[in-house]
Design a protein around this motif. Structure first.
Motif, PDB file in Angstrom:
ATOM      1  N   GLY A  36       0.813  -1.217   0.000  1.00 17.11           N
ATOM      2  CA  GLY A  36       0.000   0.000   0.000  1.00 17.11           C
ATOM      3  C   GLY A  36       0.844   1.264   0.000  1.00 17.11           C
ATOM      4  O   GLY A  36       2.075   1.214  -0.010  1.00 17.11           O
ATOM      5  N   PRO A  37       0.185   2.418   0.018  1.00 15.16           N
ATOM      6  CA  PRO A  37       0.926   3.685  -0.047  1.00 15.16           C
ATOM      7  C   PRO A  37       1.411   4.211   1.309  1.00 15.16           C
ATOM      8  O   PRO A  37       2.180   5.156   1.346  1.00 15.16           O
ATOM      9  N   TYR A  38       0.970   3.596   2.401  1.00 17.18           N
ATOM     10  CA  TYR A  38       1.174   4.230   3.719  1.00 17.18           C
ATOM     11  C   TYR A  38       2.056   3.413   4.655  1.00 17.18           C
ATOM     12  O   TYR A  38       1.869   3.411   5.864  1.00 17.18           O
ATOM     13  N   PHE A  39       3.058   2.724   4.090  1.00 18.16           N
ATOM     14  CA  PHE A  39       3.886   1.849   4.913  1.00 18.16           C
ATOM     15  C   PHE A  39       4.930   2.584   5.738  1.00 18.16           C
ATOM     16  O   PHE A  39       5.491   2.029   6.678  1.00 18.16           O
ATOM     17  N   ALA A  40       5.220   3.845   5.396  1.00 22.92           N
ATOM     18  CA  ALA A  40       6.460   4.469   5.880  1.00 22.92           C
ATOM     19  C   ALA A  40       6.557   4.555   7.400  1.00 22.92           C
ATOM     20  O   ALA A  40       7.623   4.336   7.968  1.00 22.92           O
ATOM     21  N   TYR A  41       5.453   4.864   8.096  1.00 22.41           N
ATOM     22  CA  TYR A  41       5.575   5.039   9.551  1.00 22.41           C
ATOM     23  C   TYR A  41       5.636   3.704  10.278  1.00 22.41           C
ATOM     24  O   TYR A  41       5.857   3.647  11.489  1.00 22.41           O
ATOM     25  N   GLY A  42       5.464   2.608   9.526  1.00 21.54           N
ATOM     26  CA  GLY A  42       5.627   1.287  10.118  1.00 21.54           C
ATOM     27  C   GLY A  42       6.939   0.627   9.740  1.00 21.54           C
ATOM     28  O   GLY A  42       7.588  -0.007  10.568  1.00 21.54           O
ATOM     29  N   THR A  70       9.598   2.076   7.439  1.00 20.97           N
ATOM     30  CA  THR A  70      10.783   2.896   7.138  1.00 20.97           C
ATOM     31  C   THR A  70      10.707   4.203   7.930  1.00 20.97           C
ATOM     32  O   THR A  70      10.887   5.286   7.380  1.00 20.97           O
ATOM     33  N   ALA A  71      10.421   4.073   9.220  1.00 21.76           N
ATOM     34  CA  ALA A  71      10.094   5.248  10.024  1.00 21.76           C
ATOM     35  C   ALA A  71      11.245   6.249  10.092  1.00 21.76           C
ATOM     36  O   ALA A  71      11.038   7.457   9.960  1.00 21.76           O
ATOM     37  N   ALA A  91      15.507  -2.057   9.925  1.00 18.96           N
ATOM     38  CA  ALA A  91      16.383  -2.027   8.749  1.00 18.96           C
ATOM     39  C   ALA A  91      16.291  -0.635   8.154  1.00 18.96           C
ATOM     40  O   ALA A  91      15.271   0.038   8.290  1.00 18.96           O
ATOM     41  N   ASP A  92      17.353  -0.206   7.484  1.00 17.07           N
ATOM     42  CA  ASP A  92      17.360   1.113   6.851  1.00 17.07           C
ATOM     43  C   ASP A  92      18.325   1.039   5.658  1.00 17.07           C
ATOM     44  O   ASP A  92      18.785  -0.058   5.316  1.00 17.07           O
ATOM     45  N   PRO A  93      18.628   2.164   5.015  1.00 15.59           N
ATOM     46  CA  PRO A  93      19.472   2.061   3.815  1.00 15.59           C
ATOM     47  C   PRO A  93      20.927   1.671   4.075  1.00 15.59           C
ATOM     48  O   PRO A  93      21.693   1.480   3.123  1.00 15.59           O
ATOM     49  N   THR A  94      21.325   1.581   5.330  1.00 13.52           N
ATOM     50  CA  THR A  94      22.694   1.158   5.622  1.00 13.52           C
ATOM     51  C   THR A  94      22.758  -0.359   5.749  1.00 13.52           C
ATOM     52  O   THR A  94      22.213  -0.933   6.685  1.00 13.52           O
ATOM     53  N   VAL A  95      23.401  -0.975   4.792  1.00 17.26           N
ATOM     54  CA  VAL A  95      23.546  -2.436   4.787  1.00 17.26           C
ATOM     55  C   VAL A  95      24.844  -2.830   5.471  1.00 17.26           C
ATOM     56  O   VAL A  95      24.955  -3.887   6.092  1.00 17.26           O
ATOM     57  N   CYS A 120      14.787   0.600   1.863  1.00 23.70           N
ATOM     58  CA  CYS A 120      14.732   2.017   1.500  1.00 23.70           C
ATOM     59  C   CYS A 120      13.459   2.309   0.722  1.00 23.70           C
ATOM     60  O   CYS A 120      13.132   1.592  -0.231  1.00 23.70           O
ATOM     61  N   GLY A 121      12.753   3.341   1.119  1.00 25.61           N
ATOM     62  CA  GLY A 121      11.607   3.820   0.357  1.00 25.61           C
ATOM     63  C   GLY A 121      12.061   4.827  -0.685  1.00 25.61           C
ATOM     64  O   GLY A 121      13.104   5.472  -0.535  1.00 25.61           O
ATOM     65  N   THR A 122      11.266   4.997  -1.747  1.00 23.89           N
ATOM     66  CA  THR A 122      11.669   5.901  -2.826  1.00 23.89           C
ATOM     67  C   THR A 122      11.054   7.293  -2.684  1.00 23.89           C
ATOM     68  O   THR A 122      11.137   8.094  -3.615  1.00 23.89           O
TER      69      THR A 122
END
Lengths: 233, 195
Positions: B12-18, B20-21, B32-36, B94-96
């Motif tokens: 869905g469009p609203y994943f970010a606060y769950g 990729t906060a 997880a975040d953009p640092t691998v 990572c979100g775009t």
């Protein structure tokens, strides 16, 4: 490391599901190429205990600023297992959802319904040794969306699981029994197999209901099984 | 098969606060975040970046990309991941929607070759509104032509589509970047795998 049985595509929606308009330009048009699964697919991330903090499993508390969130308090129980019935211990389950009014905290959500200052709507938990998980939350509201005239999403909670390997990754949505919007929802209906769709609907459970506190729902989650001999049960 | 798989549904469009906060500045922790790979990870430190395009050729601003890769020695991380670690994690997300050009990016190390492959690569999952099932792909590296030519998975891809899986090395003032775009549809449709 172990390998996993092929995905049962019959349990899933096609990439292009015309009733759900966003799939038309976003779903791959070519069939995915089958590859032999190996180390890469059989391994996957595991997460430190610190990934889940004390209140992360309780969405009725983890966003509190100055009071209790509004809405119907619920507790969701479930078991994560594979297609052979093996329980999946120590699996991270991430959840997010709209509030009781059908509004997401997400900045892009412009639905004209109130935010709840005491409800963020995201959390996470681990499964225990028997594959069981539990989280507390507020029953999410339905909300309109732009797919077609008078389109409304049924009440739902988003869940994200890694499972034992990268290949078992699953993002899904849990729905509520008896919701009249289910038969009108192209996302729910995107899964063409009616029996598979039923697996997206939680069961109300009076046994899971906590007296004077929260209505109980059961939502079991089934991931792909491993290659090899099924466990005797 | 005793039980049927739970169907996949869109992120869905609203994943970010769950999911990729931190990246989207919501008040929640990340798993997880953009640092691998953090600064202490062994290996050549690189950034992988690209854009996701829809069937009209427009960049997608609400996709979420996850990668899972081996470390510089070709081993997958078997230790539980903690995002406060400064070493190698192996997982990135990572979100775009936060980059000005709607790119995804991952700060990582170039992976070594894993035991049952011939060339180094990164595993990729693409999620977005409009995808009821996520899609798996891989990123290979264009400076590994000899190894790529021997890799059984890459060689199983029709020759005219192989380029969709190969990231291009670019030396920038801030370090080594590998660039690869994901095309959901069209002439350059990315190869996705049934893993």
């Amino acid at each position: 490391m172990s390998t996993f049985k092929p995905r049962d595509w019959g349990s899933h929606a096609p990439y292009i599901a015309p009733g759900y308009k966003s799939t038309l330009l976003r779903g791959p048009t070519k069939a995915p190429l089958a590859i032999k699964s190996g180390l890469t697919e059989g391994t996957g991330p595991r997460f430190a205990p610190a990934s889940v903090r004390e209140l992360d499993f309780d969405l009725t508390k983890n966003g509190v600023v100055n009071g209790e969130p509004l809405g119907e308090r619920i507790v969701v129980h479930g078991r994560v297992m594979d297609t052979d019935g093996r329980p999946q211990p120590n699996i991270l389950v991430e959840v997010w959802q709209a509030n009781a009014a059908g509004r997401y905290v997400h900045k892009v959500d412009q639905h004209d319904a109130p935010l709840d200052p005491n409800f963020r709507g995201s959390g996470r938990c681990f499964t225990d040794d028997q594959g069981n998980y539990k989280f507390y939350t507020i029953k999410p509201g339905a909300y309109p969306w732009g797919n077609h005239f008078n389109a409304w999403r049924p009440n739902h909670i988003h869940l994200s699981l890694f499972g034992p390997g990268f290949a078992t990754r699953l993002v899904t949505q849990m729905y509520f029994p008896g919701d009249p919007l289910l038969d009108l929802d192209p996302i729910f209906l995107g899964t063409e197999d009616a029996a598979a769709r039923e697996r997206l609907i939680a069961k109300f459970s009076i046994d899971r209901t906590e007296e004077g506190f929260a209505l109980g729902y059961q939502f079991d989650i089934v991931l792909r099984g491993r290659n090899g001999t099924p466990m005797e049960n | 098969m005793a039980y049927g798989e739970t169907p996949s549904q869109t992120v869905g469009p609203y994943f970010a606060y769950g999911l990729t906060a931190g990246q989207y500045a919501y008040d929640f922790t990340d798993i997880a975040d953009p640092t691998v790979a953090g600064p202490d990870a062994k290996g050549e430190h690189i950034r992988i970046t690209g854009t996701v395009f829809d069937g009209d050729g427009n960049p997608v601003n609400d996709a979420m990309i996850e990668i899972w890769q081996a470390d510089a020695d070709g081993n997958y991380n078997e230790k539980p991941i903690d995002v406060s670690e400064t070493g190698f994690r192996g997982l990135g997300r990572c979100g775009t929607g936060t980059d000005a050009k709607l790119r995804f990016w991952f700060d990582t190390v170039k992976p070594g070759v894993v035991a049952d492959a011939e060339a180094p690569f990164v595993n990729v999952i693409v999620f977005m509104r409009g995808m009821l099932v996520h899609a798996f792909t891989r990123f290979y590296f264009d400076d590994e032509a000899d190894l790529n030519a021997k890799d059984p998975v890459l060689q199983s891809v029709p020759a005219d589509r192989r380029d969709t899986l190969i990231a291009k090395r670019v030396e920038t003032p801030t370090g080594i970047e590998y660039r690869i775009d994901i095309h959901m549809q069209g002439d350059a449709e990315t190869v996705f795998f049934d893993v």
